[in-house]
Scaffold this motif. Structure first.
Motif, mmCIF file in Angstrom:
data_model
loop_
_atom_site.group_PDB
_atom_site.id
_atom_site.type_symbol
_atom_site.label_atom_id
_atom_site.label_comp_id
_atom_site.label_asym_id
_atom_site.label_seq_id
_atom_site.Cartn_x
_atom_site.Cartn_y
_atom_site.Cartn_z
ATOM 1 N N GLU A 109 0.934 -1.069 -0.030
ATOM 2 C CA GLU A 109 -0.026 0.032 0.087
ATOM 3 C C GLU A 109 0.783 1.165 -0.249
ATOM 4 O O GLU A 109 1.930 1.446 0.732
ATOM 5 C CB GLU A 109 -0.851 -0.087 1.293
ATOM 6 N N ILE A 110 0.559 2.247 -0.890
ATOM 7 C CA ILE A 110 1.222 3.558 -0.865
ATOM 8 C C ILE A 110 0.159 4.628 -0.514
ATOM 9 O O ILE A 110 -0.870 4.458 -1.113
ATOM 10 C CB ILE A 110 2.133 3.614 -2.316
ATOM 11 N N ASN A 111 0.762 5.655 -0.362
ATOM 12 C CA ASN A 111 -0.160 6.894 -0.053
ATOM 13 C C ASN A 111 0.337 7.968 -1.306
ATOM 14 O O ASN A 111 1.462 7.946 -1.611
ATOM 15 C CB ASN A 111 0.132 7.611 1.156
ATOM 16 N N LEU A 112 -0.508 8.800 -1.758
ATOM 17 C CA LEU A 112 0.017 9.716 -2.609
ATOM 18 C C LEU A 112 -1.020 10.946 -2.648
ATOM 19 O O LEU A 112 -2.128 10.916 -2.190
ATOM 20 C CB LEU A 112 -0.182 9.253 -4.285
ATOM 21 N N ASP A 113 -0.344 12.003 -3.009
ATOM 22 C CA ASP A 113 -0.968 13.423 -3.366
ATOM 23 C C ASP A 113 -1.364 13.686 -4.903
ATOM 24 O O ASP A 113 -0.353 13.266 -5.760
ATOM 25 C CB ASP A 113 -0.167 14.424 -2.600
ATOM 26 N N VAL A 191 -3.627 16.024 -15.333
ATOM 27 C CA VAL A 191 -3.561 15.426 -14.046
ATOM 28 C C VAL A 191 -2.309 15.278 -13.553
ATOM 29 O O VAL A 191 -1.311 15.219 -14.393
ATOM 30 C CB VAL A 191 -4.021 13.950 -14.317
ATOM 31 N N TRP A 192 -2.279 15.699 -12.175
ATOM 32 C CA TRP A 192 -0.779 15.600 -11.335
ATOM 33 C C TRP A 192 -0.673 14.690 -10.449
ATOM 34 O O TRP A 192 -1.733 14.364 -9.731
ATOM 35 C CB TRP A 192 -0.553 17.127 -10.971
ATOM 36 N N LEU A 193 0.506 13.855 -10.398
ATOM 37 C CA LEU A 193 0.805 13.089 -9.150
ATOM 38 C C LEU A 193 1.898 13.818 -8.477
ATOM 39 O O LEU A 193 2.938 14.182 -8.961
ATOM 40 C CB LEU A 193 1.272 11.858 -9.583
ATOM 41 N N ARG A 194 1.215 14.737 -7.282
ATOM 42 C CA ARG A 194 2.249 15.600 -6.698
ATOM 43 C C ARG A 194 3.330 14.960 -5.857
ATOM 44 O O ARG A 194 4.308 15.698 -5.511
ATOM 45 C CB ARG A 194 1.531 16.642 -5.845
ATOM 46 N N GLY A 195 2.809 13.863 -5.177
ATOM 47 C CA GLY A 195 3.651 13.028 -4.337
ATOM 48 C C GLY A 195 3.473 11.849 -4.084
ATOM 49 O O GLY A 195 2.128 11.387 -4.158
ATOM 50 N N ILE A 196 4.265 10.581 -4.192
ATOM 51 C CA ILE A 196 3.892 9.387 -3.856
ATOM 52 C C ILE A 196 4.733 8.777 -2.549
ATOM 53 O O ILE A 196 6.237 9.176 -2.674
ATOM 54 C CB ILE A 196 4.416 8.302 -5.222
ATOM 55 N N PHE A 197 4.228 8.176 -1.620
ATOM 56 C CA PHE A 197 4.880 8.268 -0.374
ATOM 57 C C PHE A 197 4.852 6.493 0.009
ATOM 58 O O PHE A 197 3.883 5.868 0.006
ATOM 59 C CB PHE A 197 4.039 8.920 0.700
ATOM 60 N N LEU A 198 6.075 6.187 0.119
ATOM 61 C CA LEU A 198 6.295 4.718 0.422
ATOM 62 C C LEU A 198 6.744 4.630 1.966
ATOM 63 O O LEU A 198 7.116 5.701 2.440
ATOM 64 C CB LEU A 198 7.335 3.962 -0.317
#
Length: 293
Positions: A109-113, A191-198
């Motif tokens: 599972e990852i979190n993203l903005d 569409v923007w992926l501003r941050g991907i958090f592992l």
């Protein structure tokens, strides 16, 4: 005495003050009727007018029947029995922060903005008003975006996403979201992926692996360079040896004598005398000029 003077003074002031105009009953009724008519005119006249602000369109609804004709920004005349609903057509941005529940290919599972830049197609505003209940952003845009994003993330490993695949994911989600929503009247701009958090442990493991890969690549490069240099030296040595072999095969006594003669022929102190035709020769050292024997 002072009290009597005060009463007299107040009475004189009242006498000097202007008295309000006195209207007859007919005049009063006329004024009241005019005021009522003016109010009715404002109320009834307003039902014929629709003022649409900039960046919006007006959707006309007459007893549940939605017209396909939209009202443009500005002053518009309309049927007094028709309601007008304003819909925003300006570019808007919706942000999705700390999106959870997104799994990678290996199930991590990852979190993203992320965020989506979009606007409403003015020509299709009646269709959206007619077919979508409630907020069309929550009903159409958000579910489509989240579904496509999670499906795209699931194609990649956590390492791919963390290193070099985020831009590719962003482009694919944008393309698919446009195809899905443009026909409904919601125009996707970006569409923007501003941050991907592992998880921190996973980030450290990926970084360590990348460093080792870079070191291995550098070592491999060094080995290849050394091998190439050794090959160059071998080739160079073989060339020198081959050149010497060819030179050795080409050297004969006649050639040696020829080279020798060419070397001494300009020396005035040496006399070269060949003997016979086979190659014998005699050298005489002549005395230097001016010396007595």
């Amino acid at each position: 005495m002072s009290g009597i003077d005060s009463d007299i003074l107040r009475e004189k002031i009242r006498e000097r003050m202007p008295k309000p105009p006195h209207f007859s009953l007919g005049v009063t009724a006329f004024i009241a009727t005019a005021i009522i008519l003016l109010l009715l005119l404002v109320l009834v006249g307003g039902s014929f007018i629709a003022i649409i602000p900039a960046g919006h369109v007006g959707v006309q609804d007459r007893f549940g029947v939605v017209s396909d004709t939209v009202l443009s920004p500005g002053f518009n005349l309309k049927d007094p029995l028709t309601s007008v609903h304003q819909m925003n057509t300006q570019t808007q941005q919706i942000e999705y922060k700390q999106v959870t529940g997104t799994l990678t290919r290996e199930g991590l599972e990852i979190n993203l903005d992320s965020s989506v830049l979009w606007h409403l197609d003015p020509a299709k505003a009646p269709d959206i008003f007619r077919s979508v209940r409630g907020d069309y952003v929550d009903t159409k845009l958000t579910p489509s975006f989240m579904g496509l994003l999670r499906a795209e993330i699931k194609k990649y490993t956590a390492e791919d996403i963390y290193t070099n695949k985020s831009t590719e994911i962003q482009a694919d989600v944008e393309k698919q979201l446009k195809m899905e929503l443009d026909r409904t009247g919601i125009i996707i701009e970006r569409v923007w992926l501003r941050g991907i958090f592992l998880p921190t442990e996973l980030q450290v493991a990926i970084t360590t692996k990348q460093q080792k890969q870079q070191q291995a690549q550098q070592m491999q490069f060094t080995i290849q360079q050394s091998e190439k240099e050794a090959e160059r030296l071998v080739i160079e040595a073989k060339g020198i040896a081959e050149a010497n072999r060819i030179k050795g095969e080409s050297v004969t006594p006649t050639l040696v004598s020829w080279e020798f003669v060419q070397a001494i022929k300009n020396n005035p102190n040496v006399l070269y005398v060949p003997i016979g035709s086979g190659g014998g020769e005699v050298l005489f050292n002549l005395p230097a000029p001016g010396l007595k024997s």
